[in-house]
Design a protein around this motif. Structure first.
Motif, mmCIF file in Angstrom:
data_model
loop_
_atom_site.group_PDB
_atom_site.id
_atom_site.type_symbol
_atom_site.label_atom_id
_atom_site.label_comp_id
_atom_site.label_asym_id
_atom_site.label_seq_id
_atom_site.Cartn_x
_atom_site.Cartn_y
_atom_site.Cartn_z
ATOM 1 N N TYR A 62 -1.450 1.910 10.044
ATOM 2 C CA TYR A 62 -0.948 1.310 8.957
ATOM 3 C C TYR A 62 -1.186 -0.298 9.104
ATOM 4 O O TYR A 62 -1.873 -0.989 8.347
ATOM 5 C CB TYR A 62 0.299 1.365 8.486
ATOM 6 N N TRP A 63 -0.791 -0.715 10.371
ATOM 7 C CA TRP A 63 -0.862 -2.218 10.718
ATOM 8 C C TRP A 63 -2.412 -2.627 10.565
ATOM 9 O O TRP A 63 -2.644 -3.668 9.985
ATOM 10 C CB TRP A 63 -0.365 -2.366 12.073
ATOM 11 N N GLY A 70 0.075 5.909 4.503
ATOM 12 C CA GLY A 70 0.279 4.702 5.285
ATOM 13 C C GLY A 70 0.300 5.027 6.834
ATOM 14 O O GLY A 70 -0.281 4.393 7.581
ATOM 15 N N PHE A 71 1.062 6.101 7.154
ATOM 16 C CA PHE A 71 1.242 6.315 8.596
ATOM 17 C C PHE A 71 0.678 7.777 9.016
ATOM 18 O O PHE A 71 0.592 7.942 10.241
ATOM 19 C CB PHE A 71 2.738 6.206 8.798
ATOM 20 N N TYR A 104 6.534 6.624 11.259
ATOM 21 C CA TYR A 104 6.104 6.423 12.671
ATOM 22 C C TYR A 104 7.354 6.529 13.646
ATOM 23 O O TYR A 104 7.019 6.355 14.885
ATOM 24 C CB TYR A 104 5.206 4.923 12.873
ATOM 25 N N TYR A 139 5.024 1.630 -3.398
ATOM 26 C CA TYR A 139 3.941 0.609 -3.177
ATOM 27 C C TYR A 139 4.445 -0.492 -3.893
ATOM 28 O O TYR A 139 4.628 -0.504 -5.004
ATOM 29 C CB TYR A 139 2.853 1.360 -3.981
ATOM 30 N N ASP A 196 1.020 -1.090 -0.128
ATOM 31 C CA ASP A 196 -0.193 -0.102 -0.199
ATOM 32 C C ASP A 196 1.118 1.164 -0.026
ATOM 33 O O ASP A 196 2.100 0.986 0.407
ATOM 34 C CB ASP A 196 -1.049 0.048 1.196
ATOM 35 N N HIS A 237 2.028 10.708 13.111
ATOM 36 C CA HIS A 237 2.170 9.391 12.313
ATOM 37 C C HIS A 237 2.146 8.308 13.265
ATOM 38 O O HIS A 237 2.613 8.549 14.539
ATOM 39 C CB HIS A 237 3.801 9.676 11.704
ATOM 40 N N HIS A 272 3.069 4.287 0.875
ATOM 41 C CA HIS A 272 3.451 4.749 2.382
ATOM 42 C C HIS A 272 4.920 5.235 2.045
ATOM 43 O O HIS A 272 5.620 5.068 1.111
ATOM 44 C CB HIS A 272 3.586 3.685 3.323
ATOM 45 N N TRP A 316 7.195 8.248 -2.074
ATOM 46 C CA TRP A 316 6.335 7.172 -1.521
ATOM 47 C C TRP A 316 6.559 5.934 -2.397
ATOM 48 O O TRP A 316 7.073 6.032 -3.384
ATOM 49 C CB TRP A 316 4.812 7.679 -1.738
ATOM 50 N N HIS A 339 -4.762 -1.276 8.935
ATOM 51 C CA HIS A 339 -5.347 -1.124 7.646
ATOM 52 C C HIS A 339 -5.033 -2.295 6.707
ATOM 53 O O HIS A 339 -5.661 -2.840 6.114
ATOM 54 C CB HIS A 339 -4.630 0.308 6.962
#
Length: 304
Positions: free
Chosen positions: A164-165, A211-212, A106, A262, A99, A159, A101, A260, A167
């Motif tokens: 993210y986890w 993502g974060f 974080y 992906y 995805d 963040h 990010h 970013w 998601h």
């Protein structure tokens, strides 16, 4: 002699004339660091490094993360990203990066460089699958309206790894277990500026990601969501994007600060993909003395 051939697009270049199985001379490292700042994504073809060689090359850029996921035996700084199974058990992380990010935002000290070696790439009907897509957040910043640049000039955002986890578990069908309370306490939410100045290129960059990044600090949640949606939609515009289609034995490095990424999951469980990765932290790159030593020149752009 190092040769850097830019891609015909917003970002990316291919680097040849260098043997990364050997320790880099200081002048060669300076050339690579400058190229990374300029092009963000660098491909080194035919560089099938061992885990130890990948670790040693990556460590020139900063401290290495270790102990996350499945690591190379004896080389904890090198993680394995793979859907390959041995004895019915996965040998690596099968769904890493699936995805949009930017790695490690974080963390109070976020990621700087990702370095991946392609040991095995999935192929179907002669077409290589499992590409990695990128967005250029420096080019995207340049395309922002002056009004939005001014509005967010001094803004920060929060963040959160757990965002993210969950998601990935909820939306992507990931088999990863929820973070434990201990893991969440070890990775609490952190704040970073919405905009940064890149310490090598001197360009301004947008430093939020879907993502974060949870919310922009100091504004109502609805307004924060609207601003982030506007930024994310802007960064995803086609003119800021690049797709890397892997070849066996590629070494790819990219700059987390101005991109970013992906990992495209367009291959099946029996179409094998095996990558080995080092994650470099941004513990040195904002240090002016490190930049001066690495580049052998005066600092072009100070840290924010």
């Amino acid at each position: 002699m190092i040769h850097v051939e830019p891609n015909h697009g917003v970002m990316g270049a291919t680097v040849t004339g260098i043997d990364l199985h050997q320790p880099l001379a200081d002048t060669d490292f300076a050339d690579v660091l400058r190229a990374l700042g300029r092009h963000c994504v660098l491909r080194f073809p035919d560089q099938l490094l061992s885990a130890a060689e990948l670790r040693d090359f990556s460590a020139r850029f900063g401290a290495l993360q270790s102990g996350l996921g499945t690591s190379e035996p004896g080389v904890p700084e090198v993680s394995i990203l793979s859907n390959v199974k041995e004895g019915g058990k996965l040998i690596g992380i099968p769904d890493a990066g699936q995805d949009w990010h930017t790695d490690m935002t974080y963390n109070r000290t976020p990621g700087f460089v990702n370095a991946l070696v392609a040991y095995k790439v999935p192929v179907r009907d002669g077409v290589v699958l499992g590409a990695t897509e990128f967005c250029d957040t420096a080019a995207a910043y340049e395309g922002l309206s002056d009004a939005l640049k001014q509005r967010l000039a001094d803004a920060s955002a929060t963040h959160d790894l757990n965002m993210y986890w969950e998601h990935m578990r909820r939306e992507k069908g990931s088999s990863r277990a929820p973070l434990t309370p201990e893991q969440r306490r070890a990775r609490p939410p952190v704040e970073h500026p919405v905009f940064l100045t890149h310490p090598v290129s001197g360009r301004r960059i947008i430093y939020v990601n879907p993502g974060f990044t949870d919310f922009i600090n100091g504004v109502e949640r609805a307004e924060s969501d609207a601003i982030l949606t506007e930024l994310f939609t802007h960064i995803m515009r086609p003119e800021y994007r690049y797709v890397h289609r892997w070849q066996q034995d590629d070494l790819l490095i990219w700059d987390h600060l101005s991109s970013w990424h992906y990992a495209v999951p367009d291959y099946g469980p029996d179409e094998h993909r095996l990558m080995k990765r080092c994650q470099v932290m941004a513990d040195k790159i904002f240090d002016p003395d490190f930049i001066k030593r690495a580049l052998g020149t005066q600092l072009a752009a100070g840290p924010t």
